[in-house]
Enzyme design. Structure first.
Site, mmCIF file in Angstrom:
data_model
loop_
_atom_site.group_PDB
_atom_site.id
_atom_site.type_symbol
_atom_site.label_atom_id
_atom_site.label_comp_id
_atom_site.label_asym_id
_atom_site.label_seq_id
_atom_site.Cartn_x
_atom_site.Cartn_y
_atom_site.Cartn_z
ATOM 1 N N PRO A 9 1.934 -3.867 -4.142
ATOM 2 C CG PRO A 9 3.032 -2.991 -2.294
ATOM 3 C CD PRO A 9 3.086 -3.024 -3.789
ATOM 4 C CG ASN A 10 -1.227 -4.727 0.560
ATOM 5 O OD1 ASN A 10 -1.227 -5.845 1.047
ATOM 6 N ND2 ASN A 10 -0.385 -3.792 0.939
ATOM 7 N NE ARG A 17 -5.152 -2.113 0.290
ATOM 8 C CZ ARG A 17 -4.264 -1.369 -0.332
ATOM 9 N NH1 ARG A 17 -4.166 -1.395 -1.644
ATOM 10 N NH2 ARG A 17 -3.454 -0.596 0.341
ATOM 11 C CG ASN A 71 -1.490 1.771 -7.961
ATOM 12 O OD1 ASN A 71 -0.721 2.178 -7.092
ATOM 13 N ND2 ASN A 71 -2.801 1.736 -7.799
ATOM 14 C CB ALA A 74 2.617 0.642 0.341
ATOM 15 C CD GLU A 95 3.333 8.179 -8.962
ATOM 16 O OE1 GLU A 95 4.348 8.763 -9.396
ATOM 17 O OE2 GLU A 95 2.923 8.281 -7.799
ATOM 18 C CG HIS A 97 -1.366 6.676 -6.701
ATOM 19 N ND1 HIS A 97 -0.710 5.610 -6.118
ATOM 20 C CD2 HIS A 97 -0.403 7.524 -7.145
ATOM 21 C CE1 HIS A 97 0.587 5.824 -6.197
ATOM 22 N NE2 HIS A 97 0.809 6.974 -6.817
HETATM 23 C C1 DQA Z 1 -2.591 3.504 -3.795
HETATM 24 C C2 DQA Z 1 -2.273 4.584 -2.756
HETATM 25 C C3 DQA Z 1 -1.131 4.151 -1.864
HETATM 26 O O1 DQA Z 1 -0.842 5.161 -0.906
HETATM 27 C C4 DQA Z 1 -1.503 2.890 -1.108
HETATM 28 O O2 DQA Z 1 -0.425 2.442 -0.332
HETATM 29 C C5 DQA Z 1 -2.012 1.813 -2.010
HETATM 30 C C6 DQA Z 1 -2.863 2.165 -3.143
HETATM 31 C C7 DQA Z 1 -3.813 3.873 -4.642
HETATM 32 O O3 DQA Z 1 -3.969 3.296 -5.726
HETATM 33 O O4 DQA Z 1 -4.627 4.714 -4.220
HETATM 34 O O5 DQA Z 1 -1.812 0.629 -1.751
HETATM 35 O O6 DQA Z 1 -1.478 3.384 -4.674
#
Ligand code: DQA
Length: 137
Positions: A9-10, A17, A71, A74, A95, A97
């Site tokens: 998400p997002n 963002r 990724n 959240a 995984e 981030h």
């Molecule tokens: C994220 C870190 C997460 O905590 C956050 O909710 C994201 C992006 C990152 O890529 O840094 O949406 O996964």
């Protein structure tokens, strides 16, 4: 070798963002660069804001992909279902981030994915994805 990037998400809003945390580059433009960097890899990319669609994408990738770069954004910190999906498939999952989740709020220190992942790459900006792909090569 076939590697699928699955973004949660997002992450469709990357570029606009919270640029101080996630940078100013869109994922689409970065993805084109990744394809050029790894011509020997059949790379594809799926993004969804919906938890169940991400679970479906993990199931659908099993047996088709040699590796998954996930990724879960959240949902990393909340989703037992996504963690179970990673555990349920044989395909290795790394995984990733963009930000260093361990240096952020305590709720981001928890990952439901991590216990089932082959490894975790966090905090290198978009380069985290590149490092994850390299881990499969
Ligand atoms: C994220 C870190 C997460 O905590 C956050 O909710 C994201 C992006 C990152 O890529 O840094 O949406 O996964």
């Amino acid at each position: 070798m076939k590697i699928r990037i699955i973004n949660g998400p997002n992450l469709n809003l990357l570029g606009s963002r919270e640029p101080g945390t996630y940078g100013t580059r869109s994922f689409d433009s970065f993805f084109m660069e990744l394809q050029e960097k790894f011509p020997e890899v059949a790379l594809d990319h799926f993004q969804s804001n919906i938890e169940g669609e991400l679970i479906d994408a993990l199931h659908a990738s099993a047996g088709i992909c040699d590796g998954i770069v996930l990724n879960a954004a959240a949902y990393t910190h909340t989703s037992v279902g996504l963690g179970d999906a990673v555990a349920a498939i044989q395909t290795p999952v790394v995984e990733v981030h963009i930000s260093n989740t361990q240096a952020r709020e305590p709720f981001r220190h928890v990952s439901y994915i991590a216990p089932h992942a082959r490894g975790i790459i966090t905090g290198f900006g978009l380069k985290s994805y590149e490092l994850a792909i390299r881990s499969f090569l």
